[in-house]
Scaffold this motif. Structure first.
Motif, mmCIF file in Angstrom:
data_model
loop_
_atom_site.group_PDB
_atom_site.id
_atom_site.type_symbol
_atom_site.label_atom_id
_atom_site.label_comp_id
_atom_site.label_asym_id
_atom_site.label_seq_id
_atom_site.Cartn_x
_atom_site.Cartn_y
_atom_site.Cartn_z
ATOM 1 N N PHE A 2 -12.932 8.945 -6.817
ATOM 2 C CA PHE A 2 -12.269 8.083 -5.837
ATOM 3 C C PHE A 2 -11.931 6.738 -6.467
ATOM 4 N N LEU A 3 -12.839 6.214 -7.297
ATOM 5 C CA LEU A 3 -12.575 4.944 -7.968
ATOM 6 C C LEU A 3 -11.411 5.087 -8.943
ATOM 7 N N LYS A 4 -11.311 6.228 -9.588
ATOM 8 C CA LYS A 4 -10.144 6.480 -10.445
ATOM 9 C C LYS A 4 -8.872 6.457 -9.616
ATOM 10 N N PHE A 5 -8.891 7.157 -8.481
ATOM 11 C CA PHE A 5 -7.730 7.186 -7.591
ATOM 12 C C PHE A 5 -7.351 5.782 -7.136
ATOM 13 N N ILE A 6 -8.340 4.970 -6.779
ATOM 14 C CA ILE A 6 -8.091 3.614 -6.306
ATOM 15 C C ILE A 6 -7.305 2.804 -7.329
ATOM 16 N N ASN A 7 -7.520 3.095 -8.619
ATOM 17 C CA ASN A 7 -6.865 2.326 -9.673
ATOM 18 C C ASN A 7 -5.587 2.982 -10.195
ATOM 19 N N SER A 8 -5.063 3.912 -9.427
ATOM 20 C CA SER A 8 -3.768 4.515 -9.757
ATOM 21 C C SER A 8 -2.640 3.696 -9.150
ATOM 22 N N ASP A 9 -1.424 3.935 -9.616
ATOM 23 C CA ASP A 9 -0.255 3.255 -9.056
ATOM 24 C C ASP A 9 -0.097 3.571 -7.573
ATOM 25 N N GLU A 10 -0.227 4.844 -7.239
ATOM 26 C CA GLU A 10 -0.044 5.280 -5.856
ATOM 27 C C GLU A 10 -0.980 4.537 -4.907
ATOM 28 N N ALA A 11 -2.257 4.504 -5.252
ATOM 29 C CA ALA A 11 -3.237 3.863 -4.384
ATOM 30 C C ALA A 11 -3.040 2.350 -4.343
ATOM 31 N N SER A 12 -2.665 1.757 -5.476
ATOM 32 C CA SER A 12 -2.448 0.311 -5.512
ATOM 33 C C SER A 12 -1.272 -0.086 -4.629
ATOM 34 N N GLU A 13 -0.199 0.673 -4.695
ATOM 35 C CA GLU A 13 0.950 0.403 -3.829
ATOM 36 C C GLU A 13 0.573 0.556 -2.362
ATOM 37 N N LEU A 14 -0.214 1.582 -2.051
ATOM 38 C CA LEU A 14 -0.650 1.824 -0.685
ATOM 39 C C LEU A 14 -1.517 0.673 -0.185
ATOM 40 N N TYR A 15 -2.457 0.250 -1.019
ATOM 41 C CA TYR A 15 -3.350 -0.858 -0.654
ATOM 42 C C TYR A 15 -2.538 -2.127 -0.373
ATOM 43 N N THR A 16 -1.589 -2.425 -1.242
ATOM 44 C CA THR A 16 -0.788 -3.637 -1.090
ATOM 45 C C THR A 16 0.088 -3.565 0.152
ATOM 46 N N LYS A 17 0.628 -2.402 0.418
ATOM 47 C CA LYS A 17 1.504 -2.226 1.582
ATOM 48 C C LYS A 17 0.791 -2.585 2.881
ATOM 49 N N TYR A 18 -0.508 -2.303 2.950
ATOM 50 C CA TYR A 18 -1.242 -2.515 4.194
ATOM 51 C C TYR A 18 -2.163 -3.742 4.173
ATOM 52 N N SER A 19 -2.195 -4.453 3.057
ATOM 53 C CA SER A 19 -3.056 -5.643 2.986
ATOM 54 C C SER A 19 -2.288 -6.910 2.620
ATOM 55 N N ASN A 20 -1.098 -6.761 2.053
ATOM 56 C CA ASN A 20 -0.313 -7.869 1.481
ATOM 57 C C ASN A 20 -0.938 -8.414 0.201
ATOM 58 N N ALA A 21 -1.985 -7.784 -0.292
ATOM 59 C CA ALA A 21 -2.691 -8.296 -1.467
ATOM 60 C C ALA A 21 -2.379 -7.451 -2.693
ATOM 61 N N PRO A 22 -1.986 -8.061 -3.792
ATOM 62 C CA PRO A 22 -1.767 -7.303 -5.028
ATOM 63 C C PRO A 22 -3.086 -6.939 -5.689
ATOM 64 N N ARG A 23 -3.067 -5.866 -6.459
ATOM 65 C CA ARG A 23 -4.227 -5.443 -7.214
ATOM 66 C C ARG A 23 -4.002 -5.734 -8.696
ATOM 67 N N PRO A 24 -5.076 -5.906 -9.472
ATOM 68 C CA PRO A 24 -4.929 -6.187 -10.907
ATOM 69 C C PRO A 24 -4.637 -4.916 -11.697
ATOM 70 N N VAL A 25 -3.595 -4.211 -11.262
ATOM 71 C CA VAL A 25 -3.168 -2.947 -11.851
ATOM 72 C C VAL A 25 -1.702 -3.093 -12.225
ATOM 73 N N ASN A 26 -1.289 -2.429 -13.302
ATOM 74 C CA ASN A 26 0.096 -2.527 -13.753
ATOM 75 C C ASN A 26 0.975 -1.568 -12.942
ATOM 76 N N TYR A 27 1.411 -2.030 -11.764
ATOM 77 C CA TYR A 27 2.207 -1.186 -10.880
ATOM 78 C C TYR A 27 3.354 -1.995 -10.278
ATOM 79 N N ASN A 28 4.162 -1.355 -9.489
ATOM 80 C CA ASN A 28 5.359 -1.974 -8.930
ATOM 81 C C ASN A 28 5.020 -3.013 -7.862
ATOM 82 N N LEU A 29 5.429 -4.258 -8.096
ATOM 83 C CA LEU A 29 5.227 -5.325 -7.118
ATOM 84 C C LEU A 29 6.541 -5.990 -6.729
ATOM 85 N N ASP A 30 7.650 -5.293 -6.935
ATOM 86 C CA ASP A 30 8.960 -5.846 -6.599
ATOM 87 C C ASP A 30 9.133 -5.831 -5.082
ATOM 88 N N PRO A 31 9.215 -7.008 -4.433
ATOM 89 C CA PRO A 31 9.326 -7.036 -2.970
ATOM 90 C C PRO A 31 10.605 -6.397 -2.448
#
Length: 499
Positions: A385-414
């Motif tokens: 689960f921790l591996k999943f949390i640090n994937s692009d998919e999960a990071s985008e999902l987390y940001t979408k519902y929290s407004n908070a970016p994660r320290p992961v190299n993923y898409n943050l283009d508003p």
């Protein structure tokens, strides 16, 4: 001797020896949710139970519910039980130390507590997990988890050459503002302190004082005044000066003429200018220092004040209030602390100032950290689960519902289609994360790691004290006091910690 140093000299040596020879105590040994020290994995309706405990705070439940839902869709043989605990930062100590009600995965804020747990052997080494690759089905399949994390995220969770925890999110903060009010009045978001002061004067003049330019964020957490100081310190200092400072190599990094101390002086002087009450010659709503933060945040929503220091959680924290129909068309936003400038609007920087790709620096530390305790029951699923949390998919999902970016190299283009449904406020935060350099102040010095010395070496921010009693807490006087304190104690610290 300091408790953590005792651990460092004894407990950690044992722990590292165990890691070196490949001890298996407290770790899973294969697929299928093997137990750690906590016993057998709980089974419910044929599914392995994964207990995840985290802080119930400003982001609400939705980001965690969505992460759990997405993971369980991929892994139908796992049932994630969410424990949103408003007191987890206290309770985790009791649970870990007593070995009772221990979750399989935690997310807590107190990094000093986590470092203590590491020294006591109560957190699992996740170095192998970070070195493992994402499997088929992930967008980043074939790449390692570690390669998906920012270098600062890796550094934050590393002790003694091993990885123990991973940051949850990057804490974006700045000026939250009523963008509907700005648009209605034709006000422009400032990029320098000269433009900010001009805007404050404009707001007072054009509204006949009915709208305060700034509201202090209530009495809690010193009204987040440290957001202003820390960010102005970063934009004035530059990356190399900040990195050198946080290594705490000598007392001279605290000298009054040093780049970071000069930045602190500039930052506090601006604080005193903008955050005094209007009746005292400043630009802050009179009396707002004494109200609670929810009332203060309500002033932004109602348009009684235009701006306040706050963070990415503002909108979620005020979600209940903003469901009222009268706020249906209200839009909020956030912008970085403007660059420090002179009266001619020239940006001011310390000697040796530099940054990455010309980006503005935002002081954005990590808000909380994921870790797996050695007494976890369902270790394998916790790791997966921790591996999943640090994937692009999960990071985008987390940001979408929290407004908070994660320290992961993923898409943050508003402007990306994925984020089309998030609010204007959420998009403004993504824009900050996308356009700026997010600086997490991390020290690899043993003095910094153990809290012997920090940005404010005598143990406290001076922001509120300076506002309330500038005669006693003069800016340069305080900086000289900090330098004297470090100089007087330096030899003792060196002999105790570095020799």
């Amino acid at each position: 001797m300091n408790k953590f140093k005792k651990i460092l000299s004894a407990g950690v040596a044992t722990l590292l020896a165990c890691v070196t020879i490949g001890c298996t105590t407290g770790s899973g040994t294969g697929n299928g949710g093997n137990g750690g020290n906590g016993g057998d994995v709980e089974i419910v309706d044929g599914k392995r139970v994964l207990n995840f405990s985290f802080l119930k705070a400003g982001f609400g439940m939705t980001p965690y519910e969505e992460l759990a839902k997405a993971y369980m869709e991929k892994n139908p043989d796992v049932l994630i039980k969410l424990d949103a605990d408003p007191y987890i930062n206290t309770n985790v100590d009791l649970q870990i130390n007593n070995g009772t009600n221990v979750a399989d995965l935690y997310c807590v804020r107190d990094i000093d507590k986590l470092r203590q747990f590491v020294g006591e052997g109560k957190i699992m080494d996740i170095s192998a997990l970070l070195g493992s690759s994402f499997e088929e089905g992930y967008k980043e399949a074939g790449t390692t988890v570690k390669s998906n994390l920012s270098s600062q995220a890796i550094e934050a969770g590393t002790l003694f050459g091993k990885q123990w925890f991973v940051p949850e999110y990057t804490s974006i903060n700045g000026f939250v503002y009523n963008s509907s009010l700005f648009e209605e009045n034709g006000w422009t978001v400032p990029t320098t302190t000269k433009e900010l002061e001009d805007l404050c004067k404009q707001i007072i003049s054009e509204t006949d004082g009915e709208v305060a330019p700034i509201t202090y964020c209530g009495s809690a957490a010193d009204g987040y005044l440290y957001f202003a100081v820390d960010n102005w310190m970063c934009t004035y200092s530059g990356l190399d000066n900040l990195d050198e400072f946080y290594e705490f190599g000598s007392p001279e990094v605290f000298a009054v003429n040093s780049p970071v101390t000069q930045a602190k002086i500039q930052a506090h002087n601006n604080l005193l200018k903008f955050f005094k009450d209007i009746s005292e010659g400043g630009y802050a709503l009179d009396g707002s220092m004494e109200i609670d933060h929810h009332t203060a945040q309500g002033h932004i929503i109602d348009g009684n004040a235009a701006m306040m220091l706050n963070g990415a959680w503002f909108e979620n924290e005020m979600a209940t209030v903003m469901r009222d129909e009268k706020y249906a068309d209200l839009e909020l936003g956030m912008f970085p602390l403007p660059y420090i400038s002179d009266e001619n609007n020239n940006k001011l920087f310390a000697e040796g100032y530099n940054t990455e790709d010309g980006k503005q620096i935002i002081n954005a530390d990590f808000g909380a950290y994921y870790f797996i305790p050695t007494d976890a029951t369902n270790v394998d699923d916790a790791k997966d689960f921790l591996k999943f949390i640090n994937s692009d998919e999960a990071s985008e999902l987390y940001t979408k519902y929290s407004n908070a970016p994660r320290p992961v190299n993923y898409n943050l283009d508003p402007e990306d289609e994925y984020y089309k449904d998030i609010s204007a406020f959420g998009k403004s935060i993504l824009k900050m994360a996308h356009d700026c350099y997010l600086y997490a102040p991390i020290s690899s010095s043993i003095l910094g790691i153990n809290g012997v010395v920090g940005c404010y070496p005598q143990g406290d921010y001076y922001t509120k004290k300076m506002l309330l009693n500038p005669a006693q807490y003069g800016v340069e006087k305080i900086m000289e006091s900090d330098y004297d304190y470090v100089s007087e104690n330096w030899e003792q610290w060196v002999s105790e910690w570095l020799e």
